[in-house]
Scaffold this motif. Sequence first.
Motif, PDB file in Angstrom:
ATOM      1  N   ARG A  39       0.702  -1.209   0.104  1.00  0.00           N
ATOM      2  CA  ARG A  39       0.087  -0.108   0.064  1.00  0.00           C
ATOM      3  C   ARG A  39       0.836   1.373   0.061  1.00  0.00           C
ATOM      4  O   ARG A  39       0.480   2.199  -0.852  1.00  0.00           O
ATOM      5  CB  ARG A  39      -0.879  -0.006   1.146  1.00  0.00           C
ATOM      6  CG  ARG A  39      -2.040   1.035   0.989  1.00  0.00           C
ATOM      7  CD  ARG A  39      -3.146   0.773   2.142  1.00  0.00           C
ATOM      8  NE  ARG A  39      -4.188   1.718   2.275  1.00  0.00           N
ATOM      9  CZ  ARG A  39      -4.096   2.836   2.750  1.00  0.00           C
ATOM     10  NH1 ARG A  39      -3.318   3.402   3.511  1.00  0.00           N
ATOM     11  NH2 ARG A  39      -5.225   3.721   2.647  1.00  0.00           N
ATOM     12  N   PRO A  75      -6.904   6.031   6.015  1.00  0.00           N
ATOM     13  CA  PRO A  75      -7.937   5.077   5.421  1.00  0.00           C
ATOM     14  C   PRO A  75      -7.977   5.486   3.916  1.00  0.00           C
ATOM     15  O   PRO A  75      -8.433   4.730   3.064  1.00  0.00           O
ATOM     16  CB  PRO A  75      -9.249   5.161   6.108  1.00  0.00           C
ATOM     17  CG  PRO A  75      -9.096   6.248   6.906  1.00  0.00           C
ATOM     18  CD  PRO A  75      -7.809   6.468   6.900  1.00  0.00           C
ATOM     19  N   LYS A 102     -10.478   6.926   2.154  1.00  0.00           N
ATOM     20  CA  LYS A 102     -11.783   6.207   1.686  1.00  0.00           C
ATOM     21  C   LYS A 102     -12.425   6.755   0.370  1.00  0.00           C
ATOM     22  O   LYS A 102     -12.917   5.809  -0.382  1.00  0.00           O
ATOM     23  CB  LYS A 102     -12.728   6.726   2.776  1.00  0.00           C
ATOM     24  CG  LYS A 102     -12.366   6.223   4.101  1.00  0.00           C
ATOM     25  CD  LYS A 102     -13.680   6.744   5.112  1.00  0.00           C
ATOM     26  CE  LYS A 102     -13.439   5.939   6.548  1.00  0.00           C
ATOM     27  NZ  LYS A 102     -14.461   6.349   7.605  1.00  0.00           N
ATOM     28  N   SER A 161     -10.383   4.140  -1.799  1.00  0.00           N
ATOM     29  CA  SER A 161     -10.341   2.907  -1.254  1.00  0.00           C
ATOM     30  C   SER A 161     -10.530   1.820  -2.282  1.00  0.00           C
ATOM     31  O   SER A 161     -10.165   0.715  -1.923  1.00  0.00           O
ATOM     32  CB  SER A 161     -11.071   2.474   0.118  1.00  0.00           C
ATOM     33  OG  SER A 161     -12.423   2.905  -0.459  1.00  0.00           O
ATOM     34  N   ARG A 172     -13.033  -3.287  -1.702  1.00  0.00           N
ATOM     35  CA  ARG A 172     -12.102  -2.399  -1.271  1.00  0.00           C
ATOM     36  C   ARG A 172     -12.731  -1.244  -0.566  1.00  0.00           C
ATOM     37  O   ARG A 172     -12.522  -0.771   0.254  1.00  0.00           O
ATOM     38  CB  ARG A 172     -10.963  -2.110  -2.201  1.00  0.00           C
ATOM     39  CG  ARG A 172     -10.157  -3.205  -2.930  1.00  0.00           C
ATOM     40  CD  ARG A 172      -9.164  -3.648  -1.817  1.00  0.00           C
ATOM     41  NE  ARG A 172      -9.663  -4.788  -1.045  1.00  0.00           N
ATOM     42  CZ  ARG A 172      -9.975  -5.872  -1.598  1.00  0.00           C
ATOM     43  NH1 ARG A 172      -9.720  -6.237  -2.985  1.00  0.00           N
ATOM     44  NH2 ARG A 172     -10.400  -6.832  -0.861  1.00  0.00           N
ATOM     45  N   GLY A 220     -12.823   0.108   3.191  1.00  0.00           N
ATOM     46  CA  GLY A 220     -12.450   1.439   3.643  1.00  0.00           C
ATOM     47  C   GLY A 220     -13.278   2.223   4.160  1.00  0.00           C
ATOM     48  O   GLY A 220     -13.259   2.988   5.025  1.00  0.00           O
TER      49      GLY A 220
END
Length: 660
Positions: free
Chosen positions: A435, A494, A496, A499, A551, A555
């Motif tokens: 990541r 995160p 988001k 994500s 995913r 997230g």
Amino acid sequence: MKKIMLMAAIVLSALLSSLSAQILNPVRWEVSSEMTSPTEGVIRYSATIEPGWHLYGTTLPDGGPKATSVSYDRMEGVELVGELVPSQAPVEKIDMTFNLKLNWWEGDVVLSQKFRLKDGSKGYAVAGVITFQGCNDGSCIPPTREPFEVVSEGFAGETAAEVEPAQNNEVSVASSEASSSAVDWWKPVVFPDNGETTSQNIADSSWWYIFIWGFVGGLVALLTPCVWPMIPLTVSFFLKKNNNRAKSIRDALIYGGGIIVIYLGLGLAITMIFGASKLNDLATNAVFNLAFFLLLLVFAISFFGAFDIKLPSKWSNGVDSKAERTTGLISIFFMAFTLVLVSFSCTGPIIGTLLVEAASVGNIAGPAVGMGAFALALAIPFTLFAIFPSWLKEMPRSGGWLNSVKVVLGFLELALSLKFLSVADLAYGWGILDREVFVSLWVVIFILLGLYLLGKLQFSHDSPSDYVSIPRFFMALVSLSFAVYLVPGLWGAPLKSVSAFVPPLYTQDFNLYAGGDFKEFDDYDEGMRYAAENGRPVLIDFSGYGCVNCRKMEGAVFDTEVISGIIRDNFVLIKLMVDDKTDLATPVTVNENGKDVRLVTVGDKWSYLQRSKFAANSQPYYVMLDNDGNVIEQPYYYDENVEKFGEWLGRGIKNYSDGK
């Protein structure tokens, strides 16, 4: 006309070159045996190969596809003599997909294996597996195993169906510990009818998503140097050809409709060629994602100006000349087809990306809706400018700004390509694109994009500029701000909003973010045993490395403090990746819908569990079980509503407590 449509379909199918098997049985086998003398005989493995497909030979170099081979699980009363002998020699060619010299059969072939009876044998029984792989010009089936058995008349032993599983070298899908237990955690379930439902019409929402994606893609394609200059040229063609304005408007409408029909037809052709039932394999197939990463990388380099990717000029010239020689509707249609071919170098990457997204719908409407929306956005300006030619005076002239659009698309293609590389990396466990590496590359890419828009970075094809226009300034502001937004992701934030693209948090080596921190199992039986020993309900997450919506759920939902807290304090979480390419220690053969299915990888095993136990095959898919393997609540599908997901977990906890 048919030839032109076929050529265009082949060009698009090249973008899908690593697609998984779309014809269920391109190679069919029949196995027979006969005695050629009182003591000798032959087993014949007859392969019927679908037109356009080829079957790989018995000897291939390392690093290529799977060679055809025969392995024997049982051999009674006979011994083999020599090797497999084909009825015809295979064709030898350089396969550019594997960059190897390979051999294969393009027509039906019979492989013969000689044998002799052992002393005193009055009959024989031979059973085993044929392993093979086939390809056509656009796709390959995965390595496939076909079991077989031949038994002579008068054989006094048991047939393969009567042999115990252990003697037939087969194992149970469940682990040995689970199989010996009184609890069968693999038995099919019946969901409670409690009036609650967490399902949604994912197909309808996906079609709207694909339509919007395709329409936006068409608008972006308009701004490329392959398409934009065609607008005034095409409109002038219609105005000069017809002095009658009403006829010009009619022809323009037909021209726009022709563009839509062509792209819509190509979308349907892709579906027909590869099959609608398995189009969702595109989104999760690791080999395909790796190939598509390389394609997008090549297109990005092309957009930066290193080289041009064009279809053979004779294609577009031939279509254009036909448009000049013909009249009426045919002439207009060939003009539309000329636009499609000429603009391919700019629209190809957009169309390819669109088809990958459309494939996730897994329905014939997916590519059709996406390509139709793309063509609609592309056709509207041509039609409107033909109806209102005075608007051409207000249209920005072609110039260096078109090349800037192309370079910006190159940056976006480069960033998007990493998503496909990430899917392959996760599926095969390479660990090269964790990541923080992924986020670091995105930060650099969008910083460079911002600098390019501000004129601080230039490529060879760029026109010199003395100032930064207002649109470029604001686009640079967006790009640089997005890069700053990504920076906290290097420490586990995160992220988001993206994500669905970045790798999951568990691949992060250094993570200061506490959300989503809970123990999870990646083996079903192991997780079920742990839950039974600790008296906790089970939450199963059927996911995939290439699953975009999975995913998003991780997230937006799982990584929130409230949901991660509920799961950590109350559940045993089992996450099963249905596209995990890790080989099973021992392949498993199961009977599904009356057909023997060979499970070779870990992903095969978990996919079979989802199908056989829950009668489902979509991801993400969430289900809660008690310690006997029974469901305690309706399943949950993709829905990023945190409150709704929390309520669903709460009902499961209550039902589990009430059932004790």
